[in-house]
Design a protein around this motif. Sequence first.
Motif, PDB file in Angstrom:
ATOM      1  N   ALA A  27     -20.866  63.649 -54.515  1.00 24.51           N
ATOM      2  CA  ALA A  27     -19.455  64.025 -54.696  1.00 24.51           C
ATOM      3  C   ALA A  27     -19.301  65.514 -54.394  1.00 24.51           C
ATOM      4  CB  ALA A  27     -19.025  63.733 -56.131  1.00 24.51           C
ATOM      5  N   ALA A  30     -17.052  72.137 -55.377  1.00 22.32           N
ATOM      6  CA  ALA A  30     -16.744  73.426 -54.750  1.00 22.32           C
ATOM      7  C   ALA A  30     -17.650  74.512 -55.311  1.00 22.32           C
ATOM      8  CB  ALA A  30     -15.281  73.786 -54.982  1.00 22.32           C
ATOM      9  N   ASP A  53     -17.466  70.855 -49.830  1.00 20.39           N
ATOM     10  CA  ASP A  53     -16.492  71.412 -50.773  1.00 20.39           C
ATOM     11  C   ASP A  53     -15.105  71.241 -50.141  1.00 20.39           C
ATOM     12  OD1 ASP A  53     -18.981  72.664 -51.252  1.00 20.39           O
ATOM     13  OD2 ASP A  53     -18.042  74.510 -51.939  1.00 20.39           O
ATOM     14  N   GLN A  83     -14.061  67.567 -46.435  1.00 23.52           N
ATOM     15  CA  GLN A  83     -12.901  67.347 -47.305  1.00 23.52           C
ATOM     16  C   GLN A  83     -11.851  68.432 -47.083  1.00 23.52           C
ATOM     17  OE1 GLN A  83     -12.515  67.973 -51.716  1.00 23.52           O
ATOM     18  NE2 GLN A  83     -12.460  65.741 -51.707  1.00 23.52           N
ATOM     19  N   LYS A 152     -10.016  60.908 -51.753  1.00 23.51           N
ATOM     20  CA  LYS A 152     -10.622  61.016 -53.087  1.00 23.51           C
ATOM     21  C   LYS A 152      -9.518  61.358 -54.075  1.00 23.51           C
ATOM     22  CE  LYS A 152     -14.366  63.156 -55.676  1.00 23.51           C
ATOM     23  NZ  LYS A 152     -13.762  64.205 -56.475  1.00 23.51           N
ATOM     24  N   ASN A 214     -16.650  57.042 -59.373  1.00 25.60           N
ATOM     25  CA  ASN A 214     -17.137  58.404 -59.647  1.00 25.60           C
ATOM     26  C   ASN A 214     -16.796  58.835 -61.069  1.00 25.60           C
ATOM     27  OD1 ASN A 214     -15.736  61.547 -59.206  1.00 25.60           O
ATOM     28  ND2 ASN A 214     -17.936  61.283 -58.965  1.00 25.60           N
ATOM     29  N   ASP A 216     -19.243  61.106 -64.311  1.00 20.78           N
ATOM     30  CA  ASP A 216     -20.232  61.097 -65.385  1.00 20.78           C
ATOM     31  C   ASP A 216     -21.457  60.240 -65.127  1.00 20.78           C
ATOM     32  OD1 ASP A 216     -18.486  62.774 -66.586  1.00 20.78           O
ATOM     33  OD2 ASP A 216     -17.954  61.446 -68.257  1.00 20.78           O
ATOM     34  N   VAL A 217     -21.817  60.026 -63.879  1.00 22.26           N
ATOM     35  CA  VAL A 217     -23.057  59.298 -63.604  1.00 22.26           C
ATOM     36  C   VAL A 217     -24.202  60.313 -63.639  1.00 22.26           C
ATOM     37  CG1 VAL A 217     -24.353  58.020 -61.840  1.00 22.26           C
ATOM     38  CG2 VAL A 217     -21.955  57.451 -62.301  1.00 22.26           C
ATOM     39  N   GLY A 238     -21.768  63.779 -58.702  1.00 24.95           N
ATOM     40  CA  GLY A 238     -21.587  65.219 -58.532  1.00 24.95           C
ATOM     41  C   GLY A 238     -22.535  65.988 -59.428  1.00 24.95           C
ATOM     42  N   ARG A 239     -22.078  66.287 -60.656  1.00 21.90           N
ATOM     43  CA  ARG A 239     -22.886  67.108 -61.555  1.00 21.90           C
ATOM     44  C   ARG A 239     -24.246  66.485 -61.841  1.00 21.90           C
ATOM     45  NH1 ARG A 239     -18.369  67.286 -65.889  1.00 21.90           N
ATOM     46  NH2 ARG A 239     -18.137  65.221 -64.950  1.00 21.90           N
ATOM     47  N   TRP A 354     -12.325  71.943 -63.401  1.00 20.68           N
ATOM     48  CA  TRP A 354     -12.246  70.825 -62.493  1.00 20.68           C
ATOM     49  C   TRP A 354     -11.941  69.537 -63.214  1.00 20.68           C
ATOM     50  CZ3 TRP A 354     -11.778  70.466 -57.417  1.00 20.68           C
ATOM     51  CH2 TRP A 354     -11.941  71.650 -56.712  1.00 20.68           C
TER      52      TRP A 354
HETATM   53  C1  LIG Z   1     -17.642  72.672 -60.168  1.00 15.17           C
HETATM   54  C2  LIG Z   1     -16.928  71.485 -59.616  1.00 15.17           C
HETATM   55  C3  LIG Z   1     -16.358  71.562 -58.362  1.00 15.17           C
HETATM   56  C4  LIG Z   1     -15.668  70.459 -57.836  1.00 15.17           C
HETATM   57  N1  LIG Z   1     -15.149  70.531 -56.566  1.00 15.17           N
HETATM   58  C5  LIG Z   1     -14.523  69.458 -56.022  1.00 15.17           C
HETATM   59  C6  LIG Z   1     -14.035  69.485 -54.686  1.00 15.17           C
HETATM   60  O1  LIG Z   1     -14.154  70.472 -53.959  1.00 15.17           O
HETATM   61  N2  LIG Z   1     -13.406  68.374 -54.219  1.00 15.17           N
HETATM   62  C7  LIG Z   1     -13.249  67.240 -54.982  1.00 15.17           C
HETATM   63  O2  LIG Z   1     -12.705  66.248 -54.510  1.00 15.17           O
HETATM   64  N3  LIG Z   1     -13.739  67.185 -56.227  1.00 15.17           N
HETATM   65  C8  LIG Z   1     -14.364  68.257 -56.761  1.00 15.17           C
HETATM   66  N4  LIG Z   1     -14.891  68.176 -58.027  1.00 15.17           N
HETATM   67  C9  LIG Z   1     -14.844  66.882 -58.724  1.00 15.17           C
HETATM   68  C10 LIG Z   1     -16.129  66.074 -58.448  1.00 15.17           C
HETATM   69  O3  LIG Z   1     -16.247  65.722 -57.093  1.00 15.17           O
HETATM   70  C11 LIG Z   1     -16.179  64.799 -59.299  1.00 15.17           C
HETATM   71  O4  LIG Z   1     -15.050  64.024 -59.014  1.00 15.17           O
HETATM   72  C12 LIG Z   1     -16.229  65.084 -60.783  1.00 15.17           C
HETATM   73  O5  LIG Z   1     -17.080  66.174 -61.070  1.00 15.17           O
HETATM   74  C13 LIG Z   1     -16.708  63.857 -61.570  1.00 15.17           C
HETATM   75  O6  LIG Z   1     -17.942  63.424 -61.098  1.00 15.17           O
HETATM   76  P1  LIG Z   1     -19.362  63.860 -61.770  1.00 15.17           P
HETATM   77  O7  LIG Z   1     -19.255  63.541 -63.222  1.00 15.17           O
HETATM   78  O8  LIG Z   1     -20.371  63.027 -61.042  1.00 15.17           O
HETATM   79  O9  LIG Z   1     -19.526  65.332 -61.542  1.00 15.17           O
HETATM   80  C14 LIG Z   1     -15.548  69.262 -58.577  1.00 15.17           C
HETATM   81  C15 LIG Z   1     -16.141  69.201 -59.843  1.00 15.17           C
HETATM   82  C16 LIG Z   1     -16.832  70.278 -60.362  1.00 15.17           C
HETATM   83  C17 LIG Z   1     -17.477  70.157 -61.708  1.00 15.17           C
END
Ligand SMILES: Cc1cc2nc3c(=O)[nH]c(=O)nc-3n(C[C@H](O)[C@H](O)[C@H](O)COP(=O)(O)O)c2cc1C
Length: 354
Positions: A27, A30, A53, A83, A152, A214, A216-217, A238-239, A354
């Motif tokens: 995911a 940024a 990002d 994106q 997204k 998507n 919290d995985v 993502g995280r 975010w």
């Molecule tokens: C620091 C940070 C930056 C993020 N940047 C973007 C981004 O540029 N574009 C986007 O669609 N989502 C962005 N997100 C959201 C993530 O893509 C994702 O939807 C969200 O973190 C939940 O997934 P996760 O729990 O696997 O992190 C960002 C999230 C975080 C924490």
Amino acid sequence: MTSAQLNLDESPIKIGTRLIPTRYFLAPLAGYTHLAFRRVIRELGGLGLATTDLVLASQLVAESQKSKKLIETTPDDTPLSIQIFSGVKAELVRAAKWLEDRGYASIDINMGCPMAKINGSGGGARLMCDTDGACASIGEVVNAVTVPVTVKMRLGWDRENLTAPVLAREFEKLGVAAITIHGRTRQQGFHGEVDREGIKAVVEAVENIPVVGNGDVRTLEDAHQMRAETGCQAVAIGRGAMLDPWIFAKLAQVATGETPTEPNADEQVNFLRRHFHYMTQQYDDYSCLLFRKFAGWYGLKLGIPDDLEDRLRRFESISEFDEIADQIRARHGEREATLPTALIKVPNGPVERW
Ligand SMILES: Cc1cc2nc3c(=O)[nH]c(=O)nc-3n(C[C@H](O)[C@H](O)[C@H](O)COP(=O)(O)O)c2cc1C
């Protein structure tokens, strides 16, 4: 329960005309999912699609230095999607064409970003409030290019406005190739639980296109449960990928019936060095500043002693990084903190925004 016990389809997945080798995607984050991170994660194996990002459409077309860096890629950085975001339809269309003309193979439109700065100009999650406007924008982008266009988004603006299922269905009719859905509303930010029922409603709303679940995985089990409970065809992490960079490699091992293996100390420290090395190729000395924020995510998984994690958050030169990495290798595992620092910092860290 394993992937096989849950009967999950682990074959490659089609997104428009593209065949993506695995169903576990990176995911966009940024400030983190720069070229260096994508490359180093890909080297470990198992990653399906990665997304850059978010890039402001108007800046991309204006070829600003910042956006050029964000879309920089290398032959090993594939499959990749760029994106873009904007509250202005014509800018999205121009940016999509600009990307296609330069050979980029797919485009993702951000409709989930909750940041006030971005929503204020009509971009990000704000687009979800105006279904007609969102459809008009997406439809024009899809018609303007031949590469796959994906979207997204979140579940909706708030609990009273869960527009994702309706939008997903309309986007599919307009020719969108896949939808990624973060199972929270804009109002939730990053609080509360991910609503898997909400993701399932999106899966059920579309006819054929893949829905990517998507939110919290963090573990293999989370990824498998996300798929089993929602019926989504792929998962974006993502995280979780910063907390455990090997998550994709392990998911791929499980998908082929192997037992997942954990990296040893050498592999962990090499990963850290390679990530920084790739970053210096792109950003030179500025990498010192950019790399610091990974310290709090990597510390626990990479067995970084607390004091060295602290130094990694402040280091100022490439030679200082090398010295810290040598010490991490020598003192690997001497760590007292049992939680990743990045998570302890919530709600003041980047996650809150975010
Ligand atoms: C620091 C940070 C930056 C993020 N940047 C973007 C981004 O540029 N574009 C986007 O669609 N989502 C962005 N997100 C959201 C993530 O893509 C994702 O939807 C969200 O973190 C939940 O997934 P996760 O729990 O696997 O992190 C960002 C999230 C975080 C924490």
